[in-house]
Design an enzyme around this catalytic site. Structure first.
Site, PDB file in Angstrom:
ATOM      1  N   ASP A 113       1.233 -12.785   3.478  1.00  0.00           N
ATOM      2  CA  ASP A 113      -0.029 -13.487   3.249  1.00  0.00           C
ATOM      3  C   ASP A 113      -0.251 -13.724   1.756  1.00  0.00           C
ATOM      4  OD1 ASP A 113      -0.349 -10.575   3.234  1.00  0.00           O
ATOM      5  OD2 ASP A 113      -2.431 -10.993   2.756  1.00  0.00           O
ATOM      6  N   MET A 142       0.791  -1.237   0.000  1.00  0.00           N
ATOM      7  CA  MET A 142       0.000   0.000   0.000  1.00  0.00           C
ATOM      8  C   MET A 142       0.824   1.288   0.000  1.00  0.00           C
ATOM      9  SD  MET A 142      -3.067  -1.266   2.533  1.00  0.00           S
ATOM     10  CE  MET A 142      -4.180   0.012   1.973  1.00  0.00           C
TER      11      MET A 142
HETATM   12  N1  HPA Z   1      -3.014  -6.237   0.810  1.00  0.00           N
HETATM   13  C1  HPA Z   1      -2.513  -5.012   0.935  1.00  0.00           C
HETATM   14  N2  HPA Z   1      -1.389  -4.769   1.595  1.00  0.00           N
HETATM   15  C2  HPA Z   1      -0.757  -5.803   2.180  1.00  0.00           C
HETATM   16  C3  HPA Z   1      -1.244  -7.098   2.082  1.00  0.00           C
HETATM   17  C4  HPA Z   1      -2.443  -7.322   1.356  1.00  0.00           C
HETATM   18  O1  HPA Z   1      -2.917  -8.462   1.236  1.00  0.00           O
HETATM   19  N3  HPA Z   1      -0.400  -7.908   2.778  1.00  0.00           N
HETATM   20  C5  HPA Z   1       0.576  -7.113   3.274  1.00  0.00           C
HETATM   21  N4  HPA Z   1       0.359  -5.843   2.909  1.00  0.00           N
END
Ligand code: HPA
Length: 237
Positions: free
Chosen positions: A204, A180
């Site tokens: 993740d 982000m």
């Molecule tokens: N989405 C957005 N930002 C992130 C994510 C995600 O799944 N995992 C770690 N930062």
């Protein structure tokens, strides 16, 4: 000459800054890796420290989450504090099938759904790109360490909880991971004539519904951190 967001005086901050999103990570890095760290900022809890690593003066400062937040802190570092290099150290979600939990991604470029570029009034679409100086140094350091890492396009999203769920579309375009912050950081670096890079560990896999434990994140964070510190030393030498 403090800013509304940073208490540091000019000269308190090193030419190269490592930027985790979480200010407590900044504290962790300062306390575990830097010699003689000095805290220069506590405004809004966005901790910043300067110390040395292998004799090189390095700062580490939290950026907060999202492009508006990293936009503020990185703009001030580049334009008010004469910082030359910012290396973001963060987490990402895996997007490409080849990217697995705990892998490291180096963001060569950052696609985005953010309107951050609209301020530049460009008659087209801007492609936020990492600085070759930092990217090539990080790639060399990763090779020297025998680290598995992916280098390519990442996606900087304005939404963590996204109603449209369009990740599969970005996957079709070869995007490696989602985070982000990188796109705004790269645009601020470009506009300021400075250097930026994002190094991310995969926390993740949103498309597969997988995530790492807090303990795993701590361990993989360490190897990413060491890569970022070695990169900082290489470009400062
Ligand atoms: N989405 C957005 N930002 C992130 C994510 C995600 O799944 N995992 C770690 N930062």
């Amino acid at each position: 000459m403090p800013t509304p967001h940073n208490n540091a005086q000019k000269g308190d901050i090193a030419k190269t800054v490592l930027m985790p999103g979480d200010p407590l990570r900044a504290k962790f890095i300062a306390e575990n890796y830097l010699d003689s760290p000095v805290c220069y900022n506590e405004v809004r809890g966005m901790l910043g420290y300067t110390g040395t690593y292998k004799g090189v003066r390095i700062s580490v400062q939290g950026s907060g989450m999202g492009m508006p937040s990293i936009g503020i802190y990185s703009w001030e570092l580049f334009n008010e504090y004469d910082v030359d290099n910012i290396i973001r150290v963060g987490t990402a979600g895996a997007v490409a099938d080849s990217v697995e939990l705990r892998d490291v991604i180096i963001g060569m470029s950052a696609s985005t759904n953010s309107a951050y570029a609209s301020q530049y009034r460009l008659p087209g679409t801007y492609a936020p790109t990492a600085s070759w100086k930092l990217l090539s140094a990080a790639a060399e350091c990763a090779k020297e360490k025998g680290m598995r890492c992916h280098i390519g396009n990442i996606f900087s999203s304005d939404t963590f909880y996204d109603d449209a769920g369009s990740l599969a579309e970005w996957q079709k375009m070869g995007v490696l991971g989602i985070e982000m912050e990188a796109a705004a950081l790269y645009m601020n670096a470009a506009r300021s004539g400075k250097n930026a890079l994002s190094i991310l560990t995969v926390s993740d896999c949103p498309l597969k519904g997988l995530s790492t434990t807090a303990e795993e994140r701590q361990t993989t964070f360490r190897s990413m951190m060491e890569l970022a510190l070695e990169t900082a030393v290489k470009v400062s030498g």
